[in-house]
Design a protein around this motif. Structure first.
Motif, PDB file in Angstrom:
ATOM      1  N   LEU A   1     -45.107 -18.247  64.973  1.00  0.00           N
ATOM      2  CA  LEU A   1     -45.273 -18.436  63.533  1.00  0.00           C
ATOM      3  C   LEU A   1     -44.520 -19.687  63.091  1.00  0.00           C
ATOM      4  O   LEU A   1     -44.956 -20.406  62.203  1.00  0.00           O
ATOM      5  CB  LEU A   1     -44.759 -17.212  62.775  1.00  0.00           C
ATOM      6  N   PHE A   2     -43.408 -19.983  63.763  1.00  0.00           N
ATOM      7  CA  PHE A   2     -42.553 -21.106  63.386  1.00  0.00           C
ATOM      8  C   PHE A   2     -42.517 -22.229  64.414  1.00  0.00           C
ATOM      9  O   PHE A   2     -42.208 -23.370  64.087  1.00  0.00           O
ATOM     10  CB  PHE A   2     -41.114 -20.611  63.159  1.00  0.00           C
ATOM     11  N   VAL A   3     -42.813 -21.908  65.673  1.00  0.00           N
ATOM     12  CA  VAL A   3     -42.709 -22.883  66.764  1.00  0.00           C
ATOM     13  C   VAL A   3     -44.096 -23.154  67.320  1.00  0.00           C
ATOM     14  O   VAL A   3     -44.866 -22.228  67.580  1.00  0.00           O
ATOM     15  CB  VAL A   3     -41.801 -22.336  67.891  1.00  0.00           C
ATOM     16  N   ASN A   4     -44.414 -24.426  67.531  1.00  0.00           N
ATOM     17  CA  ASN A   4     -45.701 -24.790  68.124  1.00  0.00           C
ATOM     18  C   ASN A   4     -45.616 -24.652  69.637  1.00  0.00           C
ATOM     19  O   ASN A   4     -44.655 -25.118  70.251  1.00  0.00           O
ATOM     20  CB  ASN A   4     -46.077 -26.222  67.748  1.00  0.00           C
ATOM     21  N   PRO A   5     -46.592 -24.019  70.263  1.00  0.00           N
ATOM     22  CA  PRO A   5     -46.525 -23.806  71.716  1.00  0.00           C
ATOM     23  C   PRO A   5     -46.613 -25.129  72.482  1.00  0.00           C
ATOM     24  O   PRO A   5     -47.448 -25.978  72.159  1.00  0.00           O
ATOM     25  CB  PRO A   5     -47.751 -22.932  71.999  1.00  0.00           C
TER      26      PRO A   5
ATOM     27  N   ASN B   1     -52.487 -33.556  74.456  1.00  0.00           N
ATOM     28  CA  ASN B   1     -52.401 -32.652  73.325  1.00  0.00           C
ATOM     29  C   ASN B   1     -51.377 -33.182  72.333  1.00  0.00           C
ATOM     30  O   ASN B   1     -50.226 -33.377  72.679  1.00  0.00           O
ATOM     31  CB  ASN B   1     -52.016 -31.234  73.781  1.00  0.00           C
ATOM     32  N   ARG B   2     -51.820 -33.462  71.127  1.00  0.00           N
ATOM     33  CA  ARG B   2     -50.935 -33.910  70.050  1.00  0.00           C
ATOM     34  C   ARG B   2     -51.079 -32.926  68.906  1.00  0.00           C
ATOM     35  O   ARG B   2     -52.159 -32.788  68.351  1.00  0.00           O
ATOM     36  CB  ARG B   2     -51.328 -35.302  69.560  1.00  0.00           C
ATOM     37  N   TRP B   3     -50.007 -32.261  68.555  1.00  0.00           N
ATOM     38  CA  TRP B   3     -50.046 -31.244  67.521  1.00  0.00           C
ATOM     39  C   TRP B   3     -50.153 -31.881  66.143  1.00  0.00           C
ATOM     40  O   TRP B   3     -49.497 -32.873  65.861  1.00  0.00           O
ATOM     41  CB  TRP B   3     -48.796 -30.380  67.577  1.00  0.00           C
ATOM     42  N   ARG B   4     -50.970 -31.288  65.289  1.00  0.00           N
ATOM     43  CA  ARG B   4     -51.064 -31.710  63.892  1.00  0.00           C
ATOM     44  C   ARG B   4     -50.998 -30.471  63.004  1.00  0.00           C
ATOM     45  O   ARG B   4     -51.613 -29.444  63.307  1.00  0.00           O
ATOM     46  CB  ARG B   4     -52.367 -32.467  63.616  1.00  0.00           C
ATOM     47  N   SER B   5     -50.237 -30.575  61.921  1.00  0.00           N
ATOM     48  CA  SER B   5     -50.135 -29.457  60.990  1.00  0.00           C
ATOM     49  C   SER B   5     -51.454 -29.314  60.226  1.00  0.00           C
ATOM     50  O   SER B   5     -52.281 -30.229  60.198  1.00  0.00           O
ATOM     51  CB  SER B   5     -48.977 -29.671  60.014  1.00  0.00           C
ATOM     52  N   TYR B   6     -51.619 -28.201  59.585  1.00  0.00           N
ATOM     53  CA  TYR B   6     -52.836 -27.894  58.831  1.00  0.00           C
ATOM     54  C   TYR B   6     -53.197 -29.026  57.869  1.00  0.00           C
ATOM     55  O   TYR B   6     -54.351 -29.445  57.787  1.00  0.00           O
ATOM     56  CB  TYR B   6     -52.608 -26.580  58.073  1.00  0.00           C
TER      57      TYR B   6
END
Length: 198
Positions: free
Chosen positions: A3-7, A26-31
């Motif tokens: 819920l708080f940490v990106n895998p 893989n590059r994480w992007r917030s909503y």
């Protein structure tokens, strides 16, 4: 914790990396860093009742079972929440044990996470091609732009690869993919555009 940490990685990413020696992009992007058109395209194509159900689309599950019992191919009836459960916590094969665990994790996800987080998680861990995970990596690889910059048409075309990302490419769309893109665009319009996400 997710819920708080990106895998950092998923079981599928690790499996592909070690078995097939694929590099993981893989590059994480917030909503809020993802094009609303893309988020809408995913919902329109994958799970139009996403904001209404609690993890399971009973009608789709019943339809899939009836098709199978009538001699048709077993087709997916999975919601976005179920796909997140499978992608984040489970291995990529079909078995009753894995399906049971998928139900368990789906319930947990739906209880603990808001819908925005579930959708954000899905588009960040989904496979879009060999070694390409998440919408940001896919947008850069296929269109040379960020996930935030994806247009309506690009979003719909990118989503067409999701059921079979290792066999399909938005850079070489077949007639079927173009028809699927047109269908997704129509569904996006029917849902009312990006305002539907609110």
């Amino acid at each position: 914790a997710y819920l708080f940490v990106n895998p950092p990685a998923t079981p599928l990413m690790l499996l592909r990396h070690f078995q097939e020696e694929e590099d993981i992009r893989n590059r994480w992007r917030s909503y809020d860093e993802i094009s609303p058109e893309f988020l809408l395209a995913v919902v329109a194509a994958e799970d139009q009742l996403f904001f209404e159900h609690r993890g399971f689309d009973v009608k789709q599950i019943q339809a899939a079972i009836e098709t199978h019992l009538d001699g048709g191919n077993l087709r997916g009836g999975s919601t976005i929440s179920q796909q997140v459960a499978k992608n984040l916590f489970l291995w990529p094969n079909r078995s009753w044990i894995r399906k049971g665990l998928e139900v368990y994790f789906t319930v947990g996800i739906e209880v603990c996470w808001p819908k925005r987080r579930i959708l954000e998680m899905y588009v960040n861990v989904a496979e879009f091609g060999p070694g390409i995970y998440g919408v940001e990596s896919a947008a850069r690889h296929y269109f040379g732009k960020t996930a935030k910059e994806l247009t309506r048409e690009e979003s719909a075309l990118l989503v067409t690869v999701l059921p079979a990302p290792r066999e399909r490419s938005p850079l070489q769309p077949t007639e079927y993919l173009r028809e699927r893109q047109a269908w997704i665009l129509g569904q996006m319009h029917n849902l009312g555009g990006p305002a539907y996400l609110k």
